[in-house]
Design an enzyme around this catalytic site. Structure first.
Site, mmCIF file in Angstrom:
data_model
loop_
_atom_site.group_PDB
_atom_site.id
_atom_site.type_symbol
_atom_site.label_atom_id
_atom_site.label_comp_id
_atom_site.label_asym_id
_atom_site.label_seq_id
_atom_site.Cartn_x
_atom_site.Cartn_y
_atom_site.Cartn_z
ATOM 1 N N ARG A 93 -22.408 -27.104 -14.922
ATOM 2 C CA ARG A 93 -22.482 -27.525 -16.321
ATOM 3 C C ARG A 93 -23.269 -26.487 -17.102
ATOM 4 O O ARG A 93 -24.453 -26.666 -17.368
ATOM 5 C CB ARG A 93 -23.094 -28.928 -16.393
ATOM 6 C CG ARG A 93 -22.090 -29.984 -15.928
ATOM 7 C CD ARG A 93 -22.719 -31.298 -15.602
ATOM 8 N NE ARG A 93 -23.521 -31.219 -14.381
ATOM 9 C CZ ARG A 93 -24.034 -32.264 -13.742
ATOM 10 N NH1 ARG A 93 -23.834 -33.479 -14.205
ATOM 11 N NH2 ARG A 93 -24.744 -32.103 -12.643
ATOM 12 N N ARG A 123 -31.486 -17.171 -15.653
ATOM 13 C CA ARG A 123 -32.058 -16.672 -16.912
ATOM 14 C C ARG A 123 -33.559 -16.403 -16.778
ATOM 15 O O ARG A 123 -34.090 -15.484 -17.413
ATOM 16 C CB ARG A 123 -31.778 -17.660 -18.045
ATOM 17 C CG ARG A 123 -30.304 -17.621 -18.471
ATOM 18 C CD ARG A 123 -29.919 -18.783 -19.353
ATOM 19 N NE ARG A 123 -30.713 -18.846 -20.565
ATOM 20 C CZ ARG A 123 -30.683 -19.869 -21.420
ATOM 21 N NH1 ARG A 123 -29.887 -20.906 -21.197
ATOM 22 N NH2 ARG A 123 -31.435 -19.858 -22.498
ATOM 23 N N ASP A 175 -24.896 -23.996 -19.862
ATOM 24 C CA ASP A 175 -25.558 -24.263 -21.139
ATOM 25 C C ASP A 175 -24.779 -23.691 -22.321
ATOM 26 O O ASP A 175 -23.932 -22.823 -22.160
ATOM 27 C CB ASP A 175 -26.950 -23.607 -21.141
ATOM 28 C CG ASP A 175 -27.973 -24.452 -20.421
ATOM 29 O OD1 ASP A 175 -27.758 -25.673 -20.293
ATOM 30 O OD2 ASP A 175 -28.992 -23.883 -19.981
#
Lengths: 247, 247
Positions: free
Chosen positions: A50, A198, A52
């Site tokens: 899922r 990230r 972002d």
């Protein structure tokens, strides 16, 4: 009834991420709409990752069930004609009815891209993070090497998550620079915590800027504290490259 | 009064090309507006290459005259703050007052990009031409080699032009395929006729598809007739990479 697996590529720029949210346009909602319209029955996909808002994919995976007679491998092309041009299904195939994309072993590869030059390059603005400061590639490679292996990655996990087991295995991290000043950080592993890639990218950037020493990576892992690592790099630089399943 | 040279990069997707046209948004009009606002006097740039609608640039060149005291090399950063994010000036420097970007010897490099795979990849849709048919790279390379050198390129010039001297020299054409199915055709020469690179790309694609034999390139050049060559490939695949001047 059959279960169909899709490999999905998308430009995440104009989407509120993968997952359905009321009043927002998401990849999942667009896929459900196109499948429901194509197959003439209500369809709901289950996504593997899922992603972002703003994150891109070359190979995210989703499954859905349908009683339609259309052969699974023909769905791909028919579906693309009903999807906007920033989503393209790469393949469709039948899988076992109990196959679930988040409940089986999988090797995932992500790439984080940093455009590292004095001035931005417009064609890259949606698909990379721009960094003016000249990054030391060797230091970044050295630091990346220290993250490879099985570790507790709690320091590299957004505090907004409630996961309890934060041990993951990174099989490889490759840090490369091309002739057009693009640094690509390619990470392959058996699973990733929320925002993990990230935060790794943000931490390696801090290393490249000299704010964190490469040899500090061990201490950052040991801290098991999000505050020990560097910042979370922006979404637009991240692409889910591929997911490899055994079955 | 001084003359300032700019190197300009842009994503041409949302522009009606370089050249000013009434009622249309162009790169030239945006540059004039930003410079006029920055320098507080009416400024008009002279562009080196008046690229078509949808064509991109990493290094187009423009000059303008100003009486403003701001040092030429400081204009670049100040200007970028007044430009939309799809135009970025890469450098600014003072040149001789009589230096003109279309009246001096120059080596230009263009790249035409073809995404050659079964299904489109969304992140590449504005910066490449999509081709489903599997292209034969070796044939394209062989055909490209026959265009290198000084030739009359009349067959590779849009009939909409009124140029009389159609002899140009191509120094090199490189045809490469990367791991992500992108074919890049990089052409370097001393000047290009209208649509010349796009017609070369369209012709090499026809060669890659088996519609034209590589060894026919000589006859196509000799024909001196636009109808002898392949179609003009779409604008979105073309990028002006750089312009190299002696002075």
């Amino acid at each position: 009834m059959k279960r169909v697996r899709l490999v999905v590529a998308y430009d995440g720029t104009h989407y509120h991420g993968w997952q359905i949210q009321p009043g927002k346009v998401t990849i999942e909602s667009r896929l459900n709409e196109a499948l429901t319209s194509l197959l003439g029955e209500p369809v709901q996909v289950i996504g593997a990752s899922r992603t972002d808002s703003g994150v891109h994919a070359r190979g995210n995976v989703a499954v859905f069930d349908t009683s339609h007679r259309m052969p699974a491998d023909r769905i791909c092309m028919a579906l693309n004609q009903r999807l906007p041009e920033d989503i393209r299904v790469q393949s469709s195939e039948e899988v076992d009815p109990d196959w679930h994309p988040r409940k089986c072993r999988c090797v995932k590869t992500y790439e984080y891209r940093i455009l590292n030059r004095r001035i931005e390059m417009p064609m890259q603005r949606f698909y990379s993070h721009f960094c003016y400061f000249n990054l030391d590639l060797e230091k970044m490679q050295k630091a990346a090497g220290l993250l490879v292996g099985e570790h507790d990655f709690k320091s590299f996990c957004s505090v907004r998550t409630q996961v309890t087991d934060t041990v993951r295995t990174i099989y490889s991290i490759e840090v490369k620079r091309d002739e057009e000043d693009m640094i690509g950080i390619r990470v392959t592993g058996n699973g990733f915590l929320y925002n993990m890639v990230r935060i790794i990218a943000g931490t390696l950037m801090a290393v490249g800027m000299g704010q964190i020493a490469p040899e500090d990576m061990g201490a950052i892992l040991e801290a098991r504290d999000r505050r020990a690592a560097g910042p979370t790099a922006p979404a637009r630089g991240l692409t889910l490259i591929q997911m490899e399943y055994d079955g």
